[in-house]
Scaffold this active site. Structure first.
Site, mmCIF file in Angstrom:
data_model
loop_
_atom_site.group_PDB
_atom_site.id
_atom_site.type_symbol
_atom_site.label_atom_id
_atom_site.label_comp_id
_atom_site.label_asym_id
_atom_site.label_seq_id
_atom_site.Cartn_x
_atom_site.Cartn_y
_atom_site.Cartn_z
ATOM 1 N N GLY A 12 -53.512 -47.389 0.196
ATOM 2 C CA GLY A 12 -54.636 -47.423 -0.896
ATOM 3 C C GLY A 12 -55.975 -47.415 -0.081
ATOM 4 N N ASN A 34 -45.805 -48.812 -1.551
ATOM 5 C CA ASN A 34 -44.731 -48.070 -2.335
ATOM 6 C C ASN A 34 -45.189 -46.763 -2.805
ATOM 7 O OD1 ASN A 34 -46.216 -48.785 -4.365
ATOM 8 N ND2 ASN A 34 -44.641 -49.767 -5.676
ATOM 9 N N ASP A 58 -41.622 -51.606 -1.720
ATOM 10 C CA ASP A 58 -42.284 -52.360 -2.965
ATOM 11 C C ASP A 58 -42.360 -53.811 -2.858
ATOM 12 O OD1 ASP A 58 -42.802 -53.461 -5.473
ATOM 13 O OD2 ASP A 58 -41.574 -51.984 -6.505
ATOM 14 N N VAL A 59 -43.271 -54.317 -2.430
ATOM 15 C CA VAL A 59 -43.390 -55.948 -2.213
ATOM 16 C C VAL A 59 -42.948 -56.657 -3.311
ATOM 17 C CG1 VAL A 59 -45.036 -55.816 -0.563
ATOM 18 C CG2 VAL A 59 -46.079 -56.227 -2.717
ATOM 19 N N LYS A 93 -46.447 -57.599 -11.797
ATOM 20 C CA LYS A 93 -45.280 -58.182 -11.054
ATOM 21 C C LYS A 93 -45.846 -58.302 -9.579
ATOM 22 C CE LYS A 93 -41.138 -56.484 -11.087
ATOM 23 N NZ LYS A 93 -40.227 -55.302 -11.365
ATOM 24 N N TYR A 147 -54.158 -57.631 -15.276
ATOM 25 C CA TYR A 147 -54.655 -57.764 -13.826
ATOM 26 C C TYR A 147 -55.362 -58.903 -13.665
ATOM 27 C CZ TYR A 147 -57.348 -56.050 -9.540
ATOM 28 O OH TYR A 147 -58.023 -55.860 -8.421
ATOM 29 N N TYR A 161 -48.962 -73.005 -2.208
ATOM 30 C CA TYR A 161 -48.665 -72.887 -0.675
ATOM 31 C C TYR A 161 -49.536 -73.611 0.297
ATOM 32 C CZ TYR A 161 -44.454 -69.970 -1.494
ATOM 33 O OH TYR A 161 -43.188 -69.601 -1.995
ATOM 34 N N ARG A 188 -62.218 -45.128 -12.101
ATOM 35 C CA ARG A 188 -63.294 -45.964 -11.647
ATOM 36 C C ARG A 188 -64.767 -45.251 -11.764
ATOM 37 N NH1 ARG A 188 -60.973 -49.944 -7.092
ATOM 38 N NH2 ARG A 188 -60.109 -48.175 -6.840
HETATM 39 N N1 UDP Z 1 -67.536 -46.426 -16.600
HETATM 40 C C1 UDP Z 1 -68.482 -45.205 -17.123
HETATM 41 N N2 UDP Z 1 -67.699 -44.167 -17.226
HETATM 42 C C2 UDP Z 1 -66.720 -43.780 -16.711
HETATM 43 C C3 UDP Z 1 -65.947 -44.896 -15.889
HETATM 44 C C4 UDP Z 1 -66.408 -46.178 -16.160
HETATM 45 O O1 UDP Z 1 -69.273 -45.806 -17.863
HETATM 46 O O2 UDP Z 1 -66.501 -42.787 -16.505
HETATM 47 C C5 UDP Z 1 -68.128 -47.663 -16.863
HETATM 48 C C6 UDP Z 1 -67.156 -48.869 -17.120
HETATM 49 O O3 UDP Z 1 -67.120 -49.061 -18.700
HETATM 50 C C7 UDP Z 1 -67.574 -50.033 -16.572
HETATM 51 C C8 UDP Z 1 -68.104 -49.676 -15.406
HETATM 52 O O4 UDP Z 1 -68.599 -48.309 -15.475
HETATM 53 O O5 UDP Z 1 -68.514 -50.632 -17.455
HETATM 54 C C9 UDP Z 1 -67.382 -49.977 -13.880
HETATM 55 O O6 UDP Z 1 -66.093 -49.492 -14.342
HETATM 56 P P1 UDP Z 1 -64.869 -49.394 -13.217
HETATM 57 O O7 UDP Z 1 -63.594 -48.735 -13.984
HETATM 58 O O8 UDP Z 1 -65.599 -48.714 -12.068
HETATM 59 O O9 UDP Z 1 -64.502 -50.743 -12.634
HETATM 60 P P2 UDP Z 1 -64.687 -52.231 -13.579
HETATM 61 O O10 UDP Z 1 -65.806 -53.011 -12.961
HETATM 62 O O11 UDP Z 1 -64.840 -52.243 -15.197
HETATM 63 O O12 UDP Z 1 -63.381 -52.906 -13.084
#
Ligand code: UDP
Length: 329
Positions: A12, A34, A58-59, A93, A147, A161, A188
């Site tokens: 990742g 995985n 896969d852990v 999971k 999450y 633990y 993101r």
């Molecule tokens: N966001 C946005 N446009 C996009 C993708 C994300 O305005 O195309 C906003 C999302 O609503 C959030 C912020 O950017 O308020 C950060 O989102 P991200 O998914 O990066 O991570 P988060 O901090 O929410 O886990």
């Protein structure tokens, strides 16, 4: 003898940068993934290294590593809101059962373990900035709950633990981190905006863009995690960059950085999207003598140049169009 470290989620974004760092520090790295959201291309350059081995595993299934183990970094998890909406049960999971397996392995091997927790344990925070003693405001049954709650359970399990078995444990609460090797279509905000700028599309701001985030460049994040692992501190530590910005201002920065001629368009704010997020890093400063060194403008330039430098073909591949196919198998 080189110390041996197991890194889960190694293919990742963060996992691969951690592999690089520990190889650089002369560790023997056992990388596990995985490959559901990870990408082997992120660690391909390490395969030829004598101190590196890759386990496609896969852990959430029983984890075994032959021989001695000194350290474990548990970084396996989908980490973007659209991923955990697509694969909610795997997300739950890997944070719960996957963590249990890693802790069990750490106990068996007498290894020190660091787990990747998250600012999401604070949910939509009512306290600002967020310090480690804030208990958070999480909607357990909301879409992001899979999450958030997995990570909260992960922290509880880790402390159990530590307290019950005397295991050496570390908990990093990671705030929004960015840099090369993020998945361009992982939803993101940083890869989303960069991808849109590169494709000549409008930038999608969710809500009115007044929500805030605080972005940490990956090298700073890795340094913080590295220091935490070698500290003797077992309570959670926030690792992030306190430089806070609204998403709308950030979109404007991206327009400035990329020179895109496109405009900003507004889309609906996703459910339970936190309105504000900024780490209080007093604890990291005091205990780890750590603070971020790379400004957003420096880090974003490196990140943009990285994506711009990838070939069209490589960009296509990195879009992970086969994502759904992969997880149905
Ligand atoms: N966001 C946005 N446009 C996009 C993708 C994300 O305005 O195309 C906003 C999302 O609503 C959030 C912020 O950017 O308020 C950060 O989102 P991200 O998914 O990066 O991570 P988060 O901090 O929410 O886990």
């Amino acid at each position: 003898m080189a110390k041996r470290i197991l890194i889960t989620g190694a293919a990742g974004f963060l996992g691969s940068h951690l592999c690089d760092r520990f190889i650089k520090e002369d560790f023997e790295v056992i990388a596990m993934d995985n490959l559901i959201t990870g990408d082997k291309r992120n660690i391909e350059h390490l395969f030829k290294h004598k101190n590196f081995e890759f386990h496609h595993h896969d852990v959430t299934k029983f984890v075994h590593v032959a021989g001695e183990l000194d350290y474990i970094l548990h970084f396996a998890s989908p980490a973007s809101p659209i991923d955990y909406l697509k694969i909610p049960i795997q997300t739950l999971k890997v944070g719960s059962v996957g963590t249990l397996h890693c802790l069990g392995l750490a106990k068996e091997k007498n290894a020190r373990i660091l787990i990747a927790s998250t600012s999401e344990v604070y949910g939509d925070p009512l306290v600002h900035p967020q310090s480690e003693d804030y208990y958070g405001n999480v909607n357990t049954i909301g879409p992001r709950g899979v999450y958030d709650e997995a990570k909260r359970f992960q922290e509880s399990l880790t402390m159990a633990y530590h307290r019950f078995h005397g295991l050496e444990t570390r908990i990093a609460r990671i705030f929004n981190t960015y840099g090369p090797r993020m998945r361009l279509n992982d939803g993101r905000v940083i890869p989303a905006f960069i991808g849109q700028a590169l494709r000549g599309e409008d930038l999608t701001v969710f809500g009115d863009g007044s929500q805030t985030r605080s972005f940490c460049y990956v090298d700073d994040q890795v340094e913080g995690i590295y220091r935490l692992l070698f500290s003797d501190y077992s309570d959670p530590v926030n690792i992030g960059n306190p430089d806070e910005i609204t998403i709308l201002d950030f979109a404007k920065e991206i327009i400035g950085l990329t020179g895109t001629q496109q405009k900003i368009v507004y889309k609906e704010l996703p459910e339970d999207d936190p309105l504000q997020r900024q780490p209080d890093i007093s604890r990291a400063k005091e205990i780890l003598k750590w603070q971020p060194e790379i400004s957003r403008s420096e880090g974003m330039k490196i990140t943009y140049d990285y994506f711009r430098g990838l070939s069209h073909e490589e960009l296509e591949k990195r879009e992970h169009k086969d994502f759904f196919e992969h997880i149905r198998r």
